[in-house]
Design a protein around this motif. Structure first.
Motif, PDB file in Angstrom:
ATOM      1  N   MET A 138       3.691  -3.477  13.613  1.00 54.81           N
ATOM      2  CA  MET A 138       5.053  -3.991  13.357  1.00 54.81           C
ATOM      3  C   MET A 138       6.102  -2.885  13.319  1.00 54.81           C
ATOM      4  SD  MET A 138       4.858  -5.075   9.317  1.00 54.81           S
ATOM      5  CE  MET A 138       5.133  -3.810   8.058  1.00 54.81           C
ATOM      6  N   ASN A 139       5.927  -1.838  14.124  1.00 54.25           N
ATOM      7  CA  ASN A 139       6.922  -0.769  14.127  1.00 54.25           C
ATOM      8  C   ASN A 139       8.179  -1.236  14.867  1.00 54.25           C
ATOM      9  OD1 ASN A 139       7.401   2.029  13.350  1.00 54.25           O
ATOM     10  ND2 ASN A 139       7.640   2.359  15.558  1.00 54.25           N
ATOM     11  N   ALA A 140       9.277  -1.307  14.160  1.00 54.02           N
ATOM     12  CA  ALA A 140      10.454  -1.999  14.684  1.00 54.02           C
ATOM     13  C   ALA A 140      11.007  -1.435  15.997  1.00 54.02           C
ATOM     14  CB  ALA A 140      11.546  -2.027  13.616  1.00 54.02           C
ATOM     15  N   THR A 170       8.740  -5.000   6.764  1.00 55.10           N
ATOM     16  CA  THR A 170       8.333  -5.937   7.801  1.00 55.10           C
ATOM     17  C   THR A 170       9.306  -5.977   8.967  1.00 55.10           C
ATOM     18  OG1 THR A 170       9.392  -7.587   6.394  1.00 55.10           O
ATOM     19  CG2 THR A 170       6.991  -7.473   6.312  1.00 55.10           C
ATOM     20  N   GLN A 171      10.500  -5.418   8.774  1.00 51.51           N
ATOM     21  CA  GLN A 171      11.468  -5.455   9.873  1.00 51.51           C
ATOM     22  C   GLN A 171      12.054  -4.090  10.230  1.00 51.51           C
ATOM     23  OE1 GLN A 171      14.346  -8.561   8.860  1.00 51.51           O
ATOM     24  NE2 GLN A 171      12.638  -9.717   8.033  1.00 51.51           N
ATOM     25  N   THR A 200      14.965   0.783  13.387  1.00 49.48           N
ATOM     26  CA  THR A 200      15.176  -0.662  13.487  1.00 49.48           C
ATOM     27  C   THR A 200      14.892  -1.112  14.918  1.00 49.48           C
ATOM     28  OG1 THR A 200      17.472  -0.622  14.227  1.00 49.48           O
ATOM     29  CG2 THR A 200      17.086  -0.300  11.862  1.00 49.48           C
ATOM     30  N   PRO A 201      14.936  -2.416  15.155  1.00 50.25           N
ATOM     31  CA  PRO A 201      14.723  -2.869  16.535  1.00 50.25           C
ATOM     32  C   PRO A 201      15.709  -2.253  17.531  1.00 50.25           C
ATOM     33  CG  PRO A 201      14.517  -4.714  15.020  1.00 50.25           C
ATOM     34  CD  PRO A 201      15.006  -3.543  14.203  1.00 50.25           C
ATOM     35  N   ILE A 207       0.852  -1.192   0.000  1.00 49.86           N
ATOM     36  CA  ILE A 207       0.000   0.000   0.000  1.00 49.86           C
ATOM     37  C   ILE A 207       0.884   1.238   0.000  1.00 49.86           C
ATOM     38  CG2 ILE A 207      -1.638   1.378   1.366  1.00 49.86           C
ATOM     39  CD1 ILE A 207      -2.667  -1.290   2.528  1.00 49.86           C
ATOM     40  N   ASN A 246      -1.537  -3.826   9.267  1.00 51.50           N
ATOM     41  CA  ASN A 246      -1.207  -2.481   8.791  1.00 51.50           C
ATOM     42  C   ASN A 246      -2.443  -1.936   8.085  1.00 51.50           C
ATOM     43  OD1 ASN A 246       1.976  -1.741   8.739  1.00 51.50           O
ATOM     44  ND2 ASN A 246       1.669  -3.957   8.667  1.00 51.50           N
ATOM     45  N   GLY A 278      -5.923  -2.360   3.939  1.00 52.27           N
ATOM     46  CA  GLY A 278      -4.953  -2.900   4.888  1.00 52.27           C
ATOM     47  C   GLY A 278      -4.323  -4.166   4.364  1.00 52.27           C
ATOM     48  N   VAL A 279      -3.265  -4.570   5.038  1.00 52.59           N
ATOM     49  CA  VAL A 279      -2.589  -5.815   4.674  1.00 52.59           C
ATOM     50  C   VAL A 279      -2.206  -6.569   5.951  1.00 52.59           C
ATOM     51  CG1 VAL A 279      -1.613  -4.919   2.521  1.00 52.59           C
ATOM     52  CG2 VAL A 279      -0.304  -4.700   4.639  1.00 52.59           C
ATOM     53  N   ALA A 288       0.891  -8.197   6.916  1.00 55.24           N
ATOM     54  CA  ALA A 288       2.279  -8.375   6.471  1.00 55.24           C
ATOM     55  C   ALA A 288       3.002  -9.423   7.293  1.00 55.24           C
ATOM     56  CB  ALA A 288       3.029  -7.047   6.555  1.00 55.24           C
ATOM     57  N   LEU A 289       2.682  -9.494   8.569  1.00 52.65           N
ATOM     58  CA  LEU A 289       3.407 -10.424   9.440  1.00 52.65           C
ATOM     59  C   LEU A 289       2.514 -11.491  10.053  1.00 52.65           C
ATOM     60  CD1 LEU A 289       5.970  -8.246  11.440  1.00 52.65           C
ATOM     61  CD2 LEU A 289       6.417  -9.870   9.605  1.00 52.65           C
TER      62      LEU A 289
END
Lengths: 364, 364, 364, 364
Positions: B250-252, A264-265, D283-284, A242, B230, B214-215, B217-218
Motif C-alpha cells: 500500500m505504498n501511496a 493506509t493512504q 502521497t498518491p 506495528i 504489511n 504483519g497486518v 490494513a487494506l
C-alpha cells in the motif's frame, strides 16, 4: 523586569550535560520563565554554575531539599542522572511544584508507575516527561499532517535512534545504569509510536507483543550489562498496528534519527535525508554534506520549544503536551524489549497489559 | 548477422508480464544473445508472440517439451508462473540447457532444494536464479563499496519492498500461489542480506532465528491465504549479523524499495531518497517529485543487465553472478518468516540449518 | 532476421568518441535500425571498426563518398569532427539519405543556414540535429509538464553545462575548432531555451539581445583562441523571456548540467540535486554521493532514445523531434554570445533577426 | 537581573515588520543585550509596543531624538523604512551610539557614502549594516569552507533571491521606494559575492562591469517605477571574478534563496535543495515537501545570531562582522545594476571605481 509580567519561577535539578543546557534554555531562551535556582551536588558542576548562572541572579544549591524551599519557586526541571529522576520528581510534586522531568521517568516500570500515581494525586500540578522530539519542528509538521488524516490510519511506524560512535567507550560504563539500549535510545522511538498511533485522538494503542534482538559489533564489553550496541525491536499492538525500531551506537557520520509513519493512504518521513545545514560541498570526491554530531545538535531547538510549552502549560493552566500515562507506557515497552533481548524470547501481552504465556492468550 | 560471432541461442518460457519483458530484452537489448524460441500455452500470450516475436524470426511453441527440442537451443529463461519455475528449470537442465530462472525457484523449500540438486548434477550447465536487484547500478555500486571494506564489517541490513496499492485487488487472488508476502516480496531483501553479508568473500551467513509479524490494513481477504498486506520480519544470523525487513502492498506514491547496509565503520544506503527522474516541480503546494510506479519501472535496466551477464557467463564459461545455494537459502528464510507470521512464534535454527525448539539450542 | 520487418539501413560517419557510441547504439540498441556501414579515415578508428563492427556484418569504408553509394543505404548519422558536420550532412542529403547530425550543425552561422536550405530543398528527407538532452527522460518529463501548462508561461530559463576538469588540457587544443565555450557547451542550453519557450506550441522565441562574459581560471592558454573556461551569458527574447547560461570546464566532482524552467505559476528543475545513482555513503566524513563523470555517463540513455526516435521518424514518416530551424537559431545565439564575450559588448537584434546598433532599435 | 553582568543597552527604531522582530530578538533571545527603548511614530506600531514591549520594561518613544537621550542607551538598531535608514543611523552615531542598521544603508550611493564617512569619523563606535545571511548557519558553514581554501580560489558566484508571489500586489506600491529589485532583493546576493570573493582575506573585489535585464511577467504596473518582477544581472570584477544574480517576485512554493560559490577546485552550494523541515509526505501524487514562505521563516535564526554578534562586538570591542565599506560597495553595485536594467546598457568601471565609457577603458 516589569513587575506586571508573571514569569514561571523555575529551578533546574542536575547540571550535567543536559542539566546545564536546560538551565541555559530557561535562563536565556524562555521569555515566560525565570530560572531562579539550580541544584547540583557535583563540585565541577557547582563551579560551572557559579560562573554561568549565579551572575544572572540564579541561586545555586548543593542540597535538593533546600532548593525546593526556595521562596517563590513554582516548578522544577529534573535533569539529574536517570536513576534519580523519579525521586526528585516525586519530592518536587510533594513540595507542590510543577515538574518537567527528563526522559525516561525511570528505567524500572514500577518506579515509573509510582511517579504516575503521585502525579495523579496532585491534579493541580503540571507534570510532564520531556520527550524532546515531540517539540521538534519536523516531527510537529508530521504529526499535524497525520492528525489531519492526510495519510489515512497510521498503521506501521519505523523509527531509529543512531548515535555517532564514541571511541572513549563512555556508553559502555553508562550501560550499567542506562536501562539498556531500548530504554535509553529507543524510548524516544517508542514514544513517537504512541504519539502517532493516537494522532487521530484515539486512546493509546495497547501492547500485544515485543521481540528484540541485538549484537555487540564494536563493544563486546556491553555484554556485561546485558546490553548491545545495535538493537532491532518489533512491537505489535492490539488493533493492528506495528512499530519497529533500530538503535545503534556506531553511526559513522553522526546522529541519525529517522522516523516513518506509514498510513493506509500515505506515508510521512522525518529525516530520511539527513543534513546538518543547507550546505553541500562539491569536490573531486563527489558531493558531500555533514550531519549533526549528537542529539543536541539535532534537537536543540526542540528542547527550547519544550521549555516554552511547559511554561505556557503552567502559566495558562493547559494540558501538558506529553501525557504521563503515555510516558509510563513507553517505559513498559522499553523494558519489555530489553527483556526480550536478554531472553531471546518474544513476549506477549493481553489487552489489559498483563504478560501472558503465548500469542493465543494475547488475543484476549 | 555475421557467422563468426557466436550468440547464445536462448528461449523464453512463459510470456506473461515478466516473460514478455524477458523476451524483449533477449531480442533487442542483449547483443550476445539471440532469442530463437518462446513458449506459452496461453492464447492471449500466443497472439502477442505472433505479433511481436515471430516477425523477428522467433519460433513460437505452445508445448514446452517441443521447444526444448528446438535445433541449436542452448539456454532457457524460465518466466512462467512461480508454481512452474522448478519443473521447467529441471526439465531444461535435463535437456542440457543453461537456465536463467525467475525468482523464487519455488515457494517450497524442498522443491527449491531439488532444483539445486539437479543443477549440481550438471556442473557444466549455468543455472541461475534471477534476483534482479543484484544487477541494478545502485546496488552494484553499494556492493562494490561494501566489498572494498569501506564500511567495515556489514553487520545490520535493513531492506524493504513496497508496492503501490493496486485497487483491483489482484494481489489478493495472487496470494493463493505467491507463497506469501515474505516469499513473494521480501525474497529480494533476503537475497540482498545474503549477498551483502558475504561481500567480504566469507561464506553465506548461517540462519539463527526468524520472527515476523504483519497486518491486513487494506485487504482483510488476504487472511484467507494466511497473508498480510504489511509485514515486518527480523532475521538473526549466527556470527552476529541481523537483517530486518518490511514489505507493503500500500505504498501511496509507487514502488519504494530501499536498503541500508550498516557496517562497523559506515553505512551504505540505496534509494533512501527515491525519485523517478532528476526532475522536480515547484508549485504553490511545495516541491514534489514522482517515483517509479512499479518494480519494472524501477529495475528495467537491471533486468537487461541480468540478461547480458547471464549470456556472458555461458559464452565465456564464467561463474554465474547469483549462486544457487544462496537462492535456495533465500527460499528457506522466506518460508520460515511466513511460518513465523502464521504461528506468531519466533523460530530458531542451529548452525547446521535445523529448526530447534528454543534459542538456547540455536546457539549450538 | 525476418525479412518482413523493415529496419532502417543506416551508416555512421566518423568513429571517434561519439561516433563509436552512435555505431554501438544503432547496432545493438535500436531494434528498428540496422547499422550497415561506417566511415572513418582514421587508422585507429578503422582498427576499432574491424574488431567491433565488421564481425556484426557492418561494412567499413575509408571513403565517405563510397559509403554513400552502399547498396540499400537509407540514412546517415554524422558524428565526425564538428568542422565536417555540414559537409557530410549536405552530401548525404544530396545523395538522398536521411540524416541525423551531431550538434552543432556548424560553428558558423552561414554554414548552418546553408544546411537548412539544402534540407528544405529535400522535404522528403528527414534531417535532424542531435540535441541529445531533448531525449533524456528527466528533460522529457519537464517538457511534458511545461507543455501541459502546469507552470504557466515559461518566462525565465537558467541552464548550465559544466564539465569535469580535464588536466590533460585536451579542451585547450580543442578550443581552436570548437567554436568557443558558448557554441560547444551552452549550445545545449540554448537549444533547451528554444524548446521550452515554445513548449506551448508558440513559434520560436525571437532573439533581442545577448551579453556574455567569461574568465580563464585554470587554463590561461584558452585566451589564444579567444575562449574561456568559465562563461556566463544572458539572452533576452522579444516578447518578454530571458535565458541565462553558465558553462564551466572545471566542475570538480564531474558533469553537472542543470536546468530550471521558471513559469508564471511554477518552476521545473532538472538535476538541481545531481547524483550518479541511488546510492549514498555514510562515513565519518559525512554523507556523500558520486555524480556522472562526463556527459555520456549522464546522457547515454538519451542518445539511445534519440537513435530510436530518429529511426521511428523515418520509418513512420513523422516530423523529426528536433526542428532544423531551431537548430540553426541555436547556432546564431551561440555565435552571438561568443562575439559578445570577445568584444565585451552587449549585442542587440531586431525582430527580423538583424543585428542593430542599440537597444532602442532592438525594440522594432 | 544581576547587577554585575553588563548587558548592552539597546533601542530599536521602527517597529514595522522587521522592527518588531528585532525588538523581540533583543528582548528575548540576546542574553548579552537589554532592550531598553523603542521608537515608532506609527499609532498601530505604538499600540503593539504598549502591549508587547512595555510590560517587559521597555520605554516607548514616538520621537526619535528623545529616544536617543534615553539614559544609559548605548546602541540603536535602525529598522525603519529604508528611506530613513541613513538619517537615523547618522543621528545615532552623532549621539555617540553604536548602530546596527537594516540593509540597505540607502537606495542611493551618495547617501550610503555619507553614512560611511560619518561612521569613519567615529572609530570608537561599532556601526554595521545587517546583512542577515552572513549569520545563517548554512552560509557560515560555506564561508568557513571557502576561507579554508577547500574550493581553491572562489571565481564564480551565482546567487538568487526569490520571493513567493504576493497577490496583494504590495510589492508594486513598495517598488516606488525600494530602489528596485536589484537594490531591494539582490543586494543580499551582491553582499555574498563581496564576502566570498574576499574569503581568502584579500581586499574587496573591484567592480569592472554590470549588465542587467528583466521582465514584468505578472505585474506590468512595476514598469511605472522602472522596476521588474524578474531580474537577471551579471557583475564582472577586475582580477577575474564573476557574479551572476537572479531575483523574482513569483516563486510559487515560497522563498527560495540559493547561492553557489564556484572555486578553481570545488564548489559550495547553499540551499540548492530547499526545504522547510526534515519532513516529506509520500502521497498518491508523489513525494513532496514544503519550503519557507518568506525570508523571515528562512532566516529567523540568522537575525538572532546577528543581534548576538553585534552585542558581542560592542561589549568585547571586536571588529563588526560586516564591514561598512563592503556594505556601501553593495549599494554601488545594486544601483549600477538597476541603471543597467533601465538603460538596457552594459556599464563599465575602472579600477578606481569610476564609470567609464567602454570596456577598453575599464581595463585600466
Amino acid at each position: 523586569m516589569a513587575p506586571q509580567l508573571r514569569r514561571l519561577q523555575i529551578a533546574v535539578s542536575g547540571l550535567g550535560r543536559m542539566g546545564a543546557r536546560h538551565a541555559n534554555h530557561f535562563l536565556h531562551r524562555t521569555p515566560r520563565a525565570e530560572l531562579v535556582a539550580a541544584f547540583t551536588p557535583d563540585p565541577k558542576e557547582l563551579a560551572w554554575a557559579k560562573e554561568n548562572l549565579e551572575p544572572w541572579g540564579v541561586k545555586i544549591y548543593s542540597d535538593y531539599d533546600e532548593m525546593l524551599k526556595h521562596t517563590g519557586l513554582e516548578a522544577v526541571c529534573v535533569a539529574t542522572a536517570t536513576t534519580v529522576h523519579a525521586e526528585h520528581t516525586i519530592k518536587a510534586i510533594e513540595a507542590g511544584k510543577h515538574v518537567l522531568c527528563e526522559k525516561p521517568l525511570s528505567t524500572k516500570l514500577d518506579i515509573s508507575e509510582q511517579v504516575l500515581r503521585v502525579s495523579k494525586a496532585h491534579p493541580n500540578l503540571k507534570v510532564m516527561c520531556g520527550f524532546s522530539r515531540r517539540f521538534d519542528a519536523s516531527y510537529l509538521a508530521a504529526h499535524r499532517a497525520a492528525s489531519s488524516g492526510s495519510i489515512g490510519r497510521p498503521t506501521i511506524l519505523r523509527s531509529q535512534t543512531c548515535d555517532k560512535y564514541d571511541p572513549s567507550g563512555f556508553f559502555v560504563a553508562y550501560a550499567e545504569f542506562s536501562g539498556g539500549i531500548f530504554v535509553d535510545c529507543n524510548i524516544h522511538d517508542i514514544d513517537l509510536a504512541l504519539w502517532f498511533f493516537s494522532a487521530d485522538k484515539s486512546p493509546l494503542p495497547k501492547l500485544k507483543s515485543v521481540m528484540a534482538v541485538g549484537v555487540t559489533a564494536l563493544e563486546p564489553d556491553l555484554a556485561k550489562h546485558g546490553d548491545v550496541d545495535n538493537g532491532v525491536g518489533v512491537v505489535e499492538f492490539h488493533d493492528g498496528q506495528i512499530a519497529y525500531f533500530y538503535s545503534s551506537r556506531m553511526n559513522a557520520p553522526g546522529q541519525h534519527d529517522t522516523t516513518e509513519i506509514i498510513g493506509t493512504q500515505g506515508k510521512l518521513t522525518v529525516n530520511a535525508n539527513p543534513t546538518l545545514s543547507l550546505t553541500e560541498a562539491h569536490t573531486p570526491n563527489g558531493i558531500s554534506r555533514e550531519i549533526p554530531q549528537n542529539y543536541y545538535e539535532r534537537f536543540q531547538e526542540a528542547f527550547v520549544e519544550e521549555a516554552r510549552q511547559f511554561a505556557d502549560a503552567v502559566l495558562d493552566d493547559k494540558v501538558v503536551p506529553v501525557d504521563m500515562e503515555s510516558s509510563v507506557e513507553a517505559v513498559r515497552i522499553g523494558v519489555a524489549l530489553q527483556e526480550s533481548l536478554r531472553s531471546g524470547k518474544k513476549l506477549f501481552f493481553d489487552r489489559r497489559g498483563n504478560q501472558v504465556e503465548d500469542g493465543a492468550r494475547a488475543k484476549l
